[in-house]
Enzyme design. Structure first.
Site, PDB file in Angstrom:
ATOM      1  N   GLU A   1     -10.944   5.849 -15.640  1.00  0.00           N
ATOM      2  CA  GLU A   1     -11.918   6.418 -14.716  1.00  0.00           C
ATOM      3  C   GLU A   1     -12.026   7.926 -14.936  1.00  0.00           C
ATOM      4  O   GLU A   1     -12.648   8.633 -14.153  1.00  0.00           O
ATOM      5  CB  GLU A   1     -11.548   6.116 -13.275  1.00  0.00           C
ATOM      6  CG  GLU A   1     -10.233   6.704 -12.826  1.00  0.00           C
ATOM      7  CD  GLU A   1      -9.995   6.447 -11.352  1.00  0.00           C
ATOM      8  OE1 GLU A   1     -10.509   7.216 -10.546  1.00  0.00           O
ATOM      9  OE2 GLU A   1      -9.311   5.463 -11.036  1.00  0.00           O
TER      10      GLU A   1
ATOM     11  N   CYS B   1      -8.740   2.462 -10.313  1.00  0.00           N
ATOM     12  CA  CYS B   1      -7.381   2.166 -10.811  1.00  0.00           C
ATOM     13  C   CYS B   1      -7.178   0.700 -11.177  1.00  0.00           C
ATOM     14  O   CYS B   1      -6.137   0.323 -11.705  1.00  0.00           O
ATOM     15  CB  CYS B   1      -6.344   2.562  -9.769  1.00  0.00           C
ATOM     16  SG  CYS B   1      -6.395   4.293  -9.378  1.00  0.00           S
TER      17      CYS B   1
ATOM     18  N   HIS C   1       0.304  -1.079  -7.529  1.00  0.00           N
ATOM     19  CA  HIS C   1      -0.408   0.159  -7.886  1.00  0.00           C
ATOM     20  C   HIS C   1       0.191   1.258  -7.002  1.00  0.00           C
ATOM     21  O   HIS C   1       0.340   1.080  -5.786  1.00  0.00           O
ATOM     22  CB  HIS C   1      -1.910   0.011  -7.626  1.00  0.00           C
ATOM     23  CG  HIS C   1      -2.613   1.336  -7.640  1.00  0.00           C
ATOM     24  ND1 HIS C   1      -2.516   2.194  -8.709  1.00  0.00           N
ATOM     25  CD2 HIS C   1      -3.365   1.977  -6.705  1.00  0.00           C
ATOM     26  CE1 HIS C   1      -3.199   3.295  -8.451  1.00  0.00           C
ATOM     27  NE2 HIS C   1      -3.730   3.199  -7.239  1.00  0.00           N
TER      28      HIS C   1
HETATM   29  P1  HMG Z   1      -2.151  13.733   4.559  1.00  0.00           P
HETATM   30  O1  HMG Z   1      -3.230  14.421   5.300  1.00  0.00           O
HETATM   31  O2  HMG Z   1      -1.114  14.564   3.899  1.00  0.00           O
HETATM   32  O3  HMG Z   1      -1.502  12.607   5.475  1.00  0.00           O
HETATM   33  O4  HMG Z   1      -2.820  12.829   3.432  1.00  0.00           O
HETATM   34  P2  HMG Z   1      -0.447  12.665   6.658  1.00  0.00           P
HETATM   35  O5  HMG Z   1      -0.567  13.914   7.437  1.00  0.00           O
HETATM   36  O6  HMG Z   1      -0.645  11.349   7.333  1.00  0.00           O
HETATM   37  O7  HMG Z   1       1.013  12.721   5.959  1.00  0.00           O
HETATM   38  C1  HMG Z   1       1.421  11.803   5.007  1.00  0.00           C
HETATM   39  C2  HMG Z   1       2.791  11.244   5.413  1.00  0.00           C
HETATM   40  O8  HMG Z   1       3.729  12.333   5.441  1.00  0.00           O
HETATM   41  C3  HMG Z   1       2.841  10.624   6.803  1.00  0.00           C
HETATM   42  O9  HMG Z   1       3.725   9.531   6.705  1.00  0.00           O
HETATM   43  C4  HMG Z   1       3.461  11.705   7.667  1.00  0.00           C
HETATM   44  O10 HMG Z   1       4.138  11.207   8.828  1.00  0.00           O
HETATM   45  C5  HMG Z   1       4.458  12.288   6.682  1.00  0.00           C
HETATM   46  P3  HMG Z   1       3.270   8.083   7.273  1.00  0.00           P
HETATM   47  O11 HMG Z   1       2.984   8.253   8.695  1.00  0.00           O
HETATM   48  O12 HMG Z   1       2.021   7.700   6.487  1.00  0.00           O
HETATM   49  O13 HMG Z   1       4.438   7.195   6.948  1.00  0.00           O
HETATM   50  N1  HMG Z   1       4.887  13.669   7.010  1.00  0.00           N
HETATM   51  C6  HMG Z   1       6.143  14.105   6.889  1.00  0.00           C
HETATM   52  N2  HMG Z   1       7.272  13.477   6.502  1.00  0.00           N
HETATM   53  C7  HMG Z   1       8.433  14.219   6.469  1.00  0.00           C
HETATM   54  N3  HMG Z   1       8.476  15.529   6.814  1.00  0.00           N
HETATM   55  C8  HMG Z   1       7.364  16.190   7.211  1.00  0.00           C
HETATM   56  C9  HMG Z   1       6.132  15.468   7.263  1.00  0.00           C
HETATM   57  N4  HMG Z   1       4.866  15.791   7.588  1.00  0.00           N
HETATM   58  C10 HMG Z   1       4.112  14.670   7.432  1.00  0.00           C
HETATM   59  N5  HMG Z   1       7.431  17.476   7.544  1.00  0.00           N
HETATM   60  C11 HMG Z   1      -3.095  11.117   1.838  1.00  0.00           C
HETATM   61  C12 HMG Z   1      -2.109  11.813   2.758  1.00  0.00           C
HETATM   62  C13 HMG Z   1      -2.380   9.993   1.117  1.00  0.00           C
HETATM   63  C14 HMG Z   1      -4.238  10.519   2.682  1.00  0.00           C
HETATM   64  C15 HMG Z   1      -3.663  12.165   0.853  1.00  0.00           C
HETATM   65  O14 HMG Z   1      -2.607  12.650   0.047  1.00  0.00           O
HETATM   66  C16 HMG Z   1      -4.746  11.594  -0.044  1.00  0.00           C
HETATM   67  O15 HMG Z   1      -5.910  11.586   0.319  1.00  0.00           O
HETATM   68  N6  HMG Z   1      -4.363  11.130  -1.262  1.00  0.00           N
HETATM   69  C17 HMG Z   1      -5.333  10.560  -2.225  1.00  0.00           C
HETATM   70  C18 HMG Z   1      -5.775   9.168  -1.828  1.00  0.00           C
HETATM   71  C19 HMG Z   1      -4.728   8.111  -2.064  1.00  0.00           C
HETATM   72  O16 HMG Z   1      -3.794   8.294  -2.819  1.00  0.00           O
HETATM   73  N7  HMG Z   1      -4.924   6.938  -1.426  1.00  0.00           N
HETATM   74  C20 HMG Z   1      -4.028   5.812  -1.640  1.00  0.00           C
HETATM   75  C21 HMG Z   1      -4.708   4.454  -1.479  1.00  0.00           C
HETATM   76  S1  HMG Z   1      -6.205   4.359  -2.450  1.00  0.00           S
HETATM   77  C22 HMG Z   1      -5.649   4.082  -4.067  1.00  0.00           C
HETATM   78  O17 HMG Z   1      -4.509   3.781  -4.279  1.00  0.00           O
HETATM   79  C23 HMG Z   1      -6.653   4.264  -5.151  1.00  0.00           C
HETATM   80  C24 HMG Z   1      -6.515   5.545  -5.950  1.00  0.00           C
HETATM   81  O18 HMG Z   1      -5.403   5.456  -6.811  1.00  0.00           O
HETATM   82  C25 HMG Z   1      -7.805   5.820  -6.714  1.00  0.00           C
HETATM   83  C26 HMG Z   1      -8.361   4.740  -7.627  1.00  0.00           C
HETATM   84  O19 HMG Z   1      -8.365   3.564  -7.328  1.00  0.00           O
HETATM   85  O20 HMG Z   1      -8.897   5.135  -8.663  1.00  0.00           O
HETATM   86  C27 HMG Z   1      -6.304   6.760  -5.078  1.00  0.00           C
END
Ligand code: HMG
Length: 375
Positions: A80, A112, A234
């Site tokens: 991609e 992916c 994945h």
């Molecule tokens: P974010 O805004 O950092 O999310 O975005 P958050 O605030 O919910 O924090 C993430 C986690 O960190 C949470 O844990 C928090 O509690 C924790 P959870 O509740 O989920 O278990 N946290 C902490 N832990 C310890 N100490 C702290 C602390 N603060 C917070 N101090 C997000 C996270 C994954 C949404 C962002 O990084 C993102 O948009 N990433 C890209 C999209 C992605 O990877 N999506 C995955 C599914 S889609 C997929 O797999 C397809 C893909 O590969 C593309 C394709 O297919 O081509 C992406």
């Protein structure tokens, strides 16, 4: 007839950004990255490395196990991160591997998921032509907007798989749970170098897709969690895979499959298969004749749950020591280099930076990409 993975190899960048440094620069608690997302390092790529150089490096490592290269009559390049919407990246791979000209070569995409699509197409091809071998490659470099929530989930790498009859690593089984739905969770318009993402929607759709695919897989196969020894996912970030594992397979230990992804980041099409290699490389227990579940997800979205059984003697086909050495020998980049890598779209002169293999992007002239072999 048994058909599946006869050889498998991966590669990634020789350079990495420690997420501790990223967290410091972005004024984010590092625990959020290493505990919250489950990532500690991400692969970053110099301007002379691209999906082609990565793909060739992985493919060269995989085809060392093929005695008759001319039996490869199908090459599918899954990506991609394409830089060209017409010419296939697979053509460059075919050239540098010096494969037979009597060969079908093309690229495919579905975020992916694409390497799984390639693997299944290759399996069908070998079903029709049992003497044939297929080479399928997944190669991606993942860039999100700098200083976004997705930035710590960047990464990249390539996996090459040789598919054949009587495979020496994994027999792919015929049951697949499939789920396609039109959703805007992650996309990259042609004009953009960076992916756009609705992070929360993407994690929701990933989990929903797993539920639907796994349910269908169980119905089709008559198999259940106790029939699976391990499951690989994945892995856009390792916490995502842990959450997925906890949904249906919480009794299974997933650690070995996540070791490489934790320090590479999201390698999109390659990511599920890097998890599989990490599992095979880092599991002391003999996995011969054990069934492994595989969950592939590509945003947009398309997902598949399927399985394969590991072939006795598989360890002879692994390059575990080389993989570990490759990962351990990567260099940290400085903050300035990280930013320069992203800003610089032209290859750098001479051997300022090494690529993962012996091929480098030399120059781009009149929009033609010119690759050379490092002497
Ligand atoms: P974010 O805004 O950092 O999310 O975005 P958050 O605030 O919910 O924090 C993430 C986690 O960190 C949470 O844990 C928090 O509690 C924790 P959870 O509740 O989920 O278990 N946290 C902490 N832990 C310890 N100490 C702290 C602390 N603060 C917070 N101090 C997000 C996270 C994954 C949404 C962002 O990084 C993102 O948009 N990433 C890209 C999209 C992605 O990877 N999506 C995955 C599914 S889609 C997929 O797999 C397809 C893909 O590969 C593309 C394709 O297919 O081509 C992406």
């Amino acid at each position: 007839m048994n058909i599946g993975i006869d050889a498998i190899a991966f590669t990634t960048s020789r350079y990495l950004m420690p997420l501790e440094e990223l967290a410091r620069r972005r004024q984010v608690d590092y625990q959020k990255y290493c505990i919250g997302l489950g990532q500690t390092e991400m692969a970053v790529f110099p301007p002379n490395e691209d999906i082609v150089t990565l793909g060739i490096a992985a493919a060269k490592r995989a085809i060392q196990f093929v005695s008759d290269k001319d039996s490869i009559d199908l090459v599918i390049f899954a990506t991609e991160s394409s830089f060209d919407v017409s010419k296939s990246a697979g053509i460059y791979v075919h050239h540098f591997l010096d494969l037979s000209s009597s060969c079908r070569v093309f690229d495919i995409k579905q975020a992916c998921y694409s390497l799984t699509a390639a693997l299944q197409m290759a399996k069908n091809h070998v079903q029709l032509y049992p003497k044939a071998r297929a080479l399928v490659i997944g190669s991606d470099i993942v860039h999100y907007e700098l200083d976004s929530a997705a930035e710590p989930t960047q990464g990249g790498g390539a996996v090459a798989i040789v598919v054949s009859a009587n495979p020496r690593i994994m027999r792919i089984e015929p049951f697949s749970g499939l789920y396609t739905t039109d959703v805007m969770d992650f996309w990259r318009p042609v004009k953009k170098d960076e992916a756009l993402v609705d992070g929360k929607l993407s994690t929701y759709t990933y989990m929903k897709s797993l539920e639907i695919c796994y349910e269908q897989y169980k119905q089709l196969s008559g198999l259940d969690s106790e029939d699976l020894s391990r499951v690989c996912f994945h892995t856009p970030f390792t916490k995502m895979a842990r959450k997925a594992n906890n949904l249906f397979f919480s009794e299974k230990n997933i650690d070995a499959s996540l070791l490489y992804n934790t320090i590479i980041g999201n390698s999109c099409s390659a990511s599920l298969y890097i998890a599989l290699i990490s599992l095979l490389d880092n599991t002391e227990e003999d996995l011969s004749e054990k069934r492994i579940g595989l969950f592939s997800y590509g945003s947009g979205s398309m997902a598949e749950f399927f399985s394969g059984t590991i072939v006795a003697g598989y360890r002879d086909m692994l390059t575990s020591d080389d993989n570990k050495k490759m990962l351990a020998s990567r260099e940290h980049v400085t903050w300035q280099q990280y930013r320069d890598f992203r800003a610089n779209k032209q290859p750098v002169p001479a051997d300022d930076f090494y690529t993962s293999g012996d091929i480098r992007l030399e120059q781009i002239e009149e929009d033609k990409r010119i690759y050379s072999i490092r002497s």
